[in-house]
Design an enzyme around this catalytic site. Sequence first.
Site, PDB file in Angstrom:
ATOM      1  N   ARG A  94       0.832  -1.210   0.000  1.00 15.20           N
ATOM      2  CA  ARG A  94       0.000   0.000   0.000  1.00 15.20           C
ATOM      3  C   ARG A  94       0.871   1.267   0.000  1.00 15.20           C
ATOM      4  O   ARG A  94       0.490   2.279   0.578  1.00 15.20           O
ATOM      5  CB  ARG A  94      -0.955   0.032   1.211  1.00 15.20           C
ATOM      6  CG  ARG A  94      -1.803  -1.200   1.388  1.00 15.20           C
ATOM      7  CD  ARG A  94      -2.761  -1.397   0.247  1.00 15.20           C
ATOM      8  NE  ARG A  94      -3.595  -2.582   0.458  1.00 15.20           N
ATOM      9  CZ  ARG A  94      -4.356  -3.137  -0.489  1.00 15.20           C
ATOM     10  NH1 ARG A  94      -4.361  -2.609  -1.691  1.00 15.20           N
ATOM     11  NH2 ARG A  94      -5.077  -4.201  -0.246  1.00 15.20           N
ATOM     12  N   HIS A  95       2.022   1.193  -0.646  1.00 15.92           N
ATOM     13  CA  HIS A  95       2.941   2.333  -0.640  1.00 15.92           C
ATOM     14  C   HIS A  95       3.587   2.432  -2.028  1.00 15.92           C
ATOM     15  O   HIS A  95       4.405   1.578  -2.402  1.00 15.92           O
ATOM     16  CB  HIS A  95       4.007   2.156   0.435  1.00 15.92           C
ATOM     17  CG  HIS A  95       4.704   3.437   0.812  1.00 15.92           C
ATOM     18  ND1 HIS A  95       5.562   4.101  -0.032  1.00 15.92           N
ATOM     19  CD2 HIS A  95       4.640   4.182   1.950  1.00 15.92           C
ATOM     20  CE1 HIS A  95       6.021   5.186   0.557  1.00 15.92           C
ATOM     21  NE2 HIS A  95       5.464   5.266   1.777  1.00 15.92           N
ATOM     22  N   HIS A 142     -23.573  47.552 -19.987  1.00 15.34           N
ATOM     23  CA  HIS A 142     -24.783  46.880 -19.493  1.00 15.34           C
ATOM     24  C   HIS A 142     -25.432  46.037 -20.601  1.00 15.34           C
ATOM     25  O   HIS A 142     -26.629  45.774 -20.557  1.00 15.34           O
ATOM     26  CB  HIS A 142     -25.800  47.880 -18.953  1.00 15.34           C
ATOM     27  CG  HIS A 142     -25.217  48.877 -17.999  1.00 15.34           C
ATOM     28  ND1 HIS A 142     -25.034  48.620 -16.670  1.00 15.34           N
ATOM     29  CD2 HIS A 142     -24.735  50.136 -18.215  1.00 15.34           C
ATOM     30  CE1 HIS A 142     -24.483  49.666 -16.088  1.00 15.34           C
ATOM     31  NE2 HIS A 142     -24.275  50.596 -17.005  1.00 15.34           N
ATOM     32  N   SER A 155     -27.138  21.233 -34.575  1.00 14.39           N
ATOM     33  CA  SER A 155     -28.218  20.748 -33.708  1.00 14.39           C
ATOM     34  C   SER A 155     -28.814  19.485 -34.302  1.00 14.39           C
ATOM     35  O   SER A 155     -28.974  19.384 -35.522  1.00 14.39           O
ATOM     36  CB  SER A 155     -29.306  21.821 -33.562  1.00 14.39           C
ATOM     37  OG  SER A 155     -30.479  21.290 -32.981  1.00 14.39           O
TER      38      SER A 155
END
Length: 476
Positions: free
Chosen positions: A77-78, A151, A282
Amino acid sequence: MYNEYQSPLVTRYASKEMSYLFSDEFKFTTWRKLWVALAEAEKELGLNITDEQIKELKDHIYDINYEIAIEQEKKTRHDVMSHIYAYGIQCPKAKPIIHLGATSCYVVDNTDVIIMKEALKIVRKKILKVIKNLSKFADKYKDLPTLAYTHLQPAQLTTVGKRACLWIQDLIIDLENLDNCINSLKLLGVKGTTGTQASFLKLFDGDHEKVKKLDELVCEKLGFKDKYFKITGQTYPRKQDAIVLSCLSYIAQSAYKFSNDIRILQSFKEIEEPFETTQIGSSAMPYKRNPMRSERISALSRYVIVNVLNPLITASTQWFERTLDDSANKRIVISESFLAVDAILNLYINISENLVVYKKVIEKRVKEELPFMATENILMEAVKKGGDRQELHEKIRVHSMEAAKMIKEYGCANDLIIRIANDEAFNLSKEEILSTLNPQNYIGRCKEQVEEFLKEIVEPVLNINPIEEIKVEINV
């Protein structure tokens, strides 16, 4: 390959060049180069390591025995110890001195920094390519009037080229940040378990100068001369990851702004991203030409911007000298952020090289709005003929509101000029009023600003940086 998850960043979006940097091959060969550099430096400083051992290590940098490492990791596990074990099988003479005095972060952290630096170099050359593309576009359209918006409402006029310079300006800022990031990257160096270098002090019989020299030598061998942290815990400071991913986030922000502008301009039918002859917009509406590449830039940019939170939180929650809750997070967020930014820049290069400008549509839209924007000039002309400025200002306001009402409520053409020409208070003929409606009279210094910006800011950057001819491949 069809029955397990694969990251779309690799299979669909990022370049092979960037993907390779985050591959097992690049990572584990770099680990082995780090073990070679450590052994060489330790030998040079007097440890009992032979040339034969170092040659054996060098001979097996690239022929990694992955199967053995994988099997060993299942037992231990290392990951680091598993690769030390596998390397030792290939290098039996050098086996006793592999990783001598080091901790896992010696290979893991230093490799991460090396990978990030190489990845940042790829990002840099692609940003330069985008800047070059946009500078050509800006120069070509520096005096083409178009509506400017505040805007998202028509305000005055700008030019197509001037707007492109706004995109370039963002990238110039990003390039400066990127250069600072690359130049400030530091390796962890050779620090040991908690950063105290105690194991190396033991190896060198308490010789502090040799331990300091070891740090210096190893980093220099790796191309980081004087670029390593002088003091650390077990890892390099995780703030460095936060700085790198913040830098990527800045680039994503700029690309996001560009992509949103293009998406809006395409909806106006003024400018479009490239669209192949066989491309389908599309599945339901065959006539559509969707800005899918710009939309993808937006989507990936959002991911990169949000992803920067991970290293920020990781850096702030490391306990004392180190905790391991950074590891799994780092494996994902650093690689995927780089892959995403690479994909973003590939799209940005492709779009900026092939933008389509519809001049007639732009001219039509300018013509529709210009009467409103010209009212100040019309007012001045009428005052010069003896009119009362305050009275005429009110009349223009009323005429403008009525013209706008007819446009919005009844779909009529803009008849503001006719209304003013028919108003005797202005004492101006229709021809005199129309003579004020040349769009070039309303773009201010746009043309000159573009020329000055390109000459004074952009050209010096491009001149000192060789621009590679990058042919990006957009797979989908």
